[in-house]
Design an enzyme around this catalytic site. Structure first.
Site, PDB file in Angstrom:
ATOM      1  N   ASP A  44       9.877 -14.037  12.878  1.00  0.00           N
ATOM      2  CA  ASP A  44       9.773 -12.961  11.889  1.00  0.00           C
ATOM      3  C   ASP A  44      10.142 -13.582  10.547  1.00  0.00           C
ATOM      4  OD1 ASP A  44      10.331 -10.547  10.310  1.00  0.00           O
ATOM      5  OD2 ASP A  44      10.360  -9.485  12.232  1.00  0.00           O
ATOM      6  N   ASP A 102       6.860 -17.712   9.539  1.00  0.00           N
ATOM      7  CA  ASP A 102       5.716 -16.890   9.189  1.00  0.00           C
ATOM      8  C   ASP A 102       4.525 -17.284  10.060  1.00  0.00           C
ATOM      9  OD1 ASP A 102       3.534 -15.750   7.756  1.00  0.00           O
ATOM     10  OD2 ASP A 102       4.842 -15.676   5.993  1.00  0.00           O
ATOM     11  N   PHE A 150       3.073  -8.496  16.597  1.00  0.00           N
ATOM     12  CA  PHE A 150       3.285  -7.351  15.701  1.00  0.00           C
ATOM     13  C   PHE A 150       3.190  -7.732  14.231  1.00  0.00           C
ATOM     14  CE2 PHE A 150       5.964  -6.171  19.404  1.00  0.00           C
ATOM     15  CZ  PHE A 150       5.439  -4.924  19.676  1.00  0.00           C
ATOM     16  N   SER A 154      -4.527   0.098  15.889  1.00  0.00           N
ATOM     17  CA  SER A 154      -4.153   1.410  15.357  1.00  0.00           C
ATOM     18  C   SER A 154      -5.283   2.409  15.565  1.00  0.00           C
ATOM     19  CB  SER A 154      -3.884   1.256  13.859  1.00  0.00           C
ATOM     20  OG  SER A 154      -3.818   2.511  13.233  1.00  0.00           O
ATOM     21  N   TYR A 165      -5.952  -2.039   4.798  1.00  0.00           N
ATOM     22  CA  TYR A 165      -5.090  -2.113   5.982  1.00  0.00           C
ATOM     23  C   TYR A 165      -5.890  -1.788   7.248  1.00  0.00           C
ATOM     24  CZ  TYR A 165      -2.196  -0.258   9.690  1.00  0.00           C
ATOM     25  OH  TYR A 165      -1.689   0.011  10.927  1.00  0.00           O
ATOM     26  N   LYS A 200      -7.218  -4.171  10.758  1.00  0.00           N
ATOM     27  CA  LYS A 200      -7.098  -3.896  12.201  1.00  0.00           C
ATOM     28  C   LYS A 200      -8.471  -4.016  12.876  1.00  0.00           C
ATOM     29  CE  LYS A 200      -2.726  -3.398  12.246  1.00  0.00           C
ATOM     30  NZ  LYS A 200      -1.886  -4.421  12.876  1.00  0.00           N
ATOM     31  N   PHE A 212      -1.131   5.556  18.107  1.00  0.00           N
ATOM     32  CA  PHE A 212      -1.241   6.754  17.296  1.00  0.00           C
ATOM     33  C   PHE A 212      -0.009   6.759  16.367  1.00  0.00           C
ATOM     34  CE2 PHE A 212      -5.216   8.828  18.439  1.00  0.00           C
ATOM     35  CZ  PHE A 212      -5.699   7.800  19.239  1.00  0.00           C
ATOM     36  N   ASN A 268       5.688   7.433   5.351  1.00  0.00           N
ATOM     37  CA  ASN A 268       5.427   8.154   6.595  1.00  0.00           C
ATOM     38  C   ASN A 268       6.284   9.409   6.712  1.00  0.00           C
ATOM     39  OD1 ASN A 268       5.107   4.927   7.662  1.00  0.00           O
ATOM     40  ND2 ASN A 268       3.407   6.346   7.852  1.00  0.00           N
ATOM     41  N   LEU A 269       5.765  10.340   7.469  1.00  0.00           N
ATOM     42  CA  LEU A 269       6.349  11.678   7.517  1.00  0.00           C
ATOM     43  C   LEU A 269       7.798  11.699   8.013  1.00  0.00           C
ATOM     44  CD1 LEU A 269       5.993  14.760   7.305  1.00  0.00           C
ATOM     45  CD2 LEU A 269       5.134  14.732   9.664  1.00  0.00           C
ATOM     46  N   ARG A 324      -3.375  14.481   0.584  1.00  0.00           N
ATOM     47  CA  ARG A 324      -3.223  13.058   0.242  1.00  0.00           C
ATOM     48  C   ARG A 324      -4.557  12.363   0.477  1.00  0.00           C
ATOM     49  NH1 ARG A 324       1.286   9.531   3.476  1.00  0.00           N
ATOM     50  NH2 ARG A 324      -0.161   9.834   5.212  1.00  0.00           N
ATOM     51  N   GLY A 348      -7.388  10.061   1.600  1.00  0.00           N
ATOM     52  CA  GLY A 348      -7.581   9.205   2.778  1.00  0.00           C
ATOM     53  C   GLY A 348      -7.029   9.794   4.068  1.00  0.00           C
TER      54      GLY A 348
HETATM   55  N1  UFG Z   1       2.819  13.645   5.375  1.00  0.00           N
HETATM   56  C1  UFG Z   1       3.279  14.624   4.535  1.00  0.00           C
HETATM   57  N2  UFG Z   1       4.250  14.295   3.651  1.00  0.00           N
HETATM   58  C2  UFG Z   1       4.786  13.053   3.561  1.00  0.00           C
HETATM   59  C3  UFG Z   1       4.311  12.046   4.426  1.00  0.00           C
HETATM   60  C4  UFG Z   1       3.308  12.391   5.328  1.00  0.00           C
HETATM   61  O1  UFG Z   1       2.827  15.779   4.578  1.00  0.00           O
HETATM   62  O2  UFG Z   1       5.653  12.815   2.709  1.00  0.00           O
HETATM   63  C5  UFG Z   1       1.772  13.994   6.356  1.00  0.00           C
HETATM   64  C6  UFG Z   1       0.496  13.203   6.132  1.00  0.00           C
HETATM   65  O3  UFG Z   1      -0.297  13.832   5.170  1.00  0.00           O
HETATM   66  C7  UFG Z   1      -0.096  13.217   7.529  1.00  0.00           C
HETATM   67  C8  UFG Z   1       1.122  13.256   8.462  1.00  0.00           C
HETATM   68  O4  UFG Z   1       2.206  13.663   7.634  1.00  0.00           O
HETATM   69  O5  UFG Z   1      -0.793  14.402   7.708  1.00  0.00           O
HETATM   70  C9  UFG Z   1       1.444  11.900   9.046  1.00  0.00           C
HETATM   71  O6  UFG Z   1       1.501  10.958   7.967  1.00  0.00           O
HETATM   72  P1  UFG Z   1       2.088   9.499   8.162  1.00  0.00           P
HETATM   73  O7  UFG Z   1       2.008   8.815   6.847  1.00  0.00           O
HETATM   74  O8  UFG Z   1       3.404   9.556   8.844  1.00  0.00           O
HETATM   75  O9  UFG Z   1       1.095   8.853   9.214  1.00  0.00           O
HETATM   76  P2  UFG Z   1      -0.478   8.615   9.085  1.00  0.00           P
HETATM   77  O10 UFG Z   1      -1.083   9.389  10.195  1.00  0.00           O
HETATM   78  O11 UFG Z   1      -1.015   8.841   7.759  1.00  0.00           O
HETATM   79  O12 UFG Z   1      -0.528   7.052   9.238  1.00  0.00           O
HETATM   80  C10 UFG Z   1      -0.223   6.441  10.425  1.00  0.00           C
HETATM   81  C11 UFG Z   1       0.332   5.037  10.188  1.00  0.00           C
HETATM   82  C12 UFG Z   1      -0.724   4.102   9.705  1.00  0.00           C
HETATM   83  C13 UFG Z   1      -1.975   4.231  10.516  1.00  0.00           C
HETATM   84  C14 UFG Z   1      -2.425   5.648  10.573  1.00  0.00           C
HETATM   85  C15 UFG Z   1      -3.627   5.834  11.427  1.00  0.00           C
HETATM   86  O13 UFG Z   1       1.392   5.054   9.263  1.00  0.00           O
HETATM   87  O14 UFG Z   1      -0.235   2.780   9.837  1.00  0.00           O
HETATM   88  O15 UFG Z   1      -1.392   6.426  11.147  1.00  0.00           O
HETATM   89  O16 UFG Z   1      -4.191   7.076  11.215  1.00  0.00           O
HETATM   90  F1  UFG Z   1      -2.983   3.497   9.984  1.00  0.00           F
END
Ligand code: UFG
Length: 341
Positions: free
Chosen positions: A34, A61, A84, A128, A153, A157, A181, A202-203, A298, A300
């Site tokens: 790592d 690396d 990973f 992913s 990103y 993948k 997922f 992330n959420l 958001r 994408g």
């Molecule tokens: N969300 C919010 N508020 C936040 C953060 C996220 O409402 O502050 C929502 C997002 O809009 C989404 C859900 O929470 O609807 C999950 O969002 P995440 O960012 O936690 O996860 P994602 O599904 O966007 O992304 C994850 C991984 C990526 C991967 C992707 C594949 O983080 O690495 O899934 O779909 F590429």
């Protein structure tokens, strides 16, 4: 006698560290490489606290051939690799595409070349569900169409899966690509968990940081999606369940159980949860309230995606054991333990 040595690239990171613990639990001897770009060395001590074992650690690396050569020279008995090491922030990848292509794509190429030079043929790759984009039908099976990536990103993948497809055809390399997922949660000990750099994208880390008072409020991105309550739906799975899937995958390769030289598995629970459901479950299970507001969608984001897990269940012999409540409670315990650090 202990089971074989397994090289874990990115083994100090979120999923990597949990996988190292599960490798020990299953009797394997993990060796970690790592570069600590997106992880912290104290996690190594935490792994020792959990398992009673001190992992062999190389600060290096996977893009640096010399680092890999030195490691593989010292550990000529490595039987398989769980790869990973990669960058994973969707937004950052749009700003810095070359950083992502270099690290994620070149990293895999150099790793495969060095493994082939040493006759190490078993590789588990972190892929992913992002490869499915917005699927037309949910749940998505491994045969659902791969869609044009929304971000560099996501593209890394897809490219890496293609590199594996081409490589296994003409070499002794065998690979399993695991399409994750949404991994969340933390180890039951609250000694290891996710360590987001800066403001979390992330959420769940955003929720726990808001609940502990580091952030003022959570913004829920979008409330007008065509879903159960208007917020996006994802398939959240516990990182410990995910870690166990990696042990199962490397075992499958080592035991020559694979039916194809490259196998692909979806890893999820099979159940979709909306953002609002995650927020409500967090509050109900922890008793901690926090501020949230609804904001615009958001860029994408896909509306809804969750896994068909039939293949993982029946072929890999793996099924998630932990529910959303446990994912959120363990994530919360981890956040609290971090705040005491
Ligand atoms: N969300 C919010 N508020 C936040 C953060 C996220 O409402 O502050 C929502 C997002 O809009 C989404 C859900 O929470 O609807 C999950 O969002 P995440 O960012 O936690 O996860 P994602 O599904 O966007 O992304 C994850 C991984 C990526 C991967 C992707 C594949 O983080 O690495 O899934 O779909 F590429």
């Amino acid at each position: 006698m202990s089971k074989p040595k397994i090289l874990v690239t990115g083994g100090v990171g979120f999923i990597g560290s949990h996988t190292v613990v599960e490798l020990y639990n299953a009797g394997y001897e993990p060796v970690i490489i790592d570069n600590l770009n997106n992880s912290e060395a104290f996690i190594l001590d935490r792994i020792t606290q959990i398992t009673g074992q001190k992992p062999v650690f190389f600060k290096g690396d996977v893009c640096e051939r010399a680092d890999l050569q030195a490691l593989l020279e010292q550990h000529s008995d490595i039987a398989g690799v769980i790869h990973f090491a990669a960058y994973k922030a969707v937004g950052e990848s749009v700003q810095h595409p070359l950083k992502y292509y270099h690290n994620n794509v070149s990293g895999l190429v150099v790793l495969l070349q060095e493994l082939q030079a040493k006759g190490i043929n078993n590789l588990v790759f972190s892929s992913s569900c992002t490869v499915y984009g917005q699927p037309e039908i949910n749940p998505v099976t491994e045969n659902s169409p791969v869609q044009k990536a929304e971000s560099p990103y996501g593209n890394t993948k897809q490219i890496c899966e293609e590199i594996l497809t081409d490589t296994v055809k003409v070499s002794d390399t065998k690979a399993i690509a695991l399409r994750y997922f949404n991994p969340i949660g933390a180890h039951d000990s609250a000694l290891i968990g996710e360590l987001p750099l800066g403001v979390p994208n992330n959420l769940v880390p955003f929720i726990t940081q808001t609940a502990i008072g580091k952030r003022e409020k959570l913004t829920i991105f979008g409330s007008d999606y065509n879903t159960v309550d208007g917020t996006c739906v994802r398939d959240y799975l516990h990182v410990v369940d995910l870690a166990i899937a990696h042990v199962r995958a490397i075992e499958r390769l080592l035991n020559n159980e694979s039916t194809d030289k490259l196998e692909i598995f979806n890893l999820g629970t099979g159940k979709g949860s909306s953002v609002k459901e995650v927020v409500d479950t967090f509050v109900a299970e922890t008793g901690v309230n926090f501020n949230f507001v609804y904001g615009p969608r958001r860029d994408g984001d896909v509306e809804q995606v969750y896994a068909d897990t039939t293949k993982a269940n029946n072929v890999l012999g793996w099924k998630t054991q932990r529910d959303l409540k446990n994912m959120l409670v363990t994530a919360w315990e981890w956040e609290k333990s971090l705040s005491k650090k």
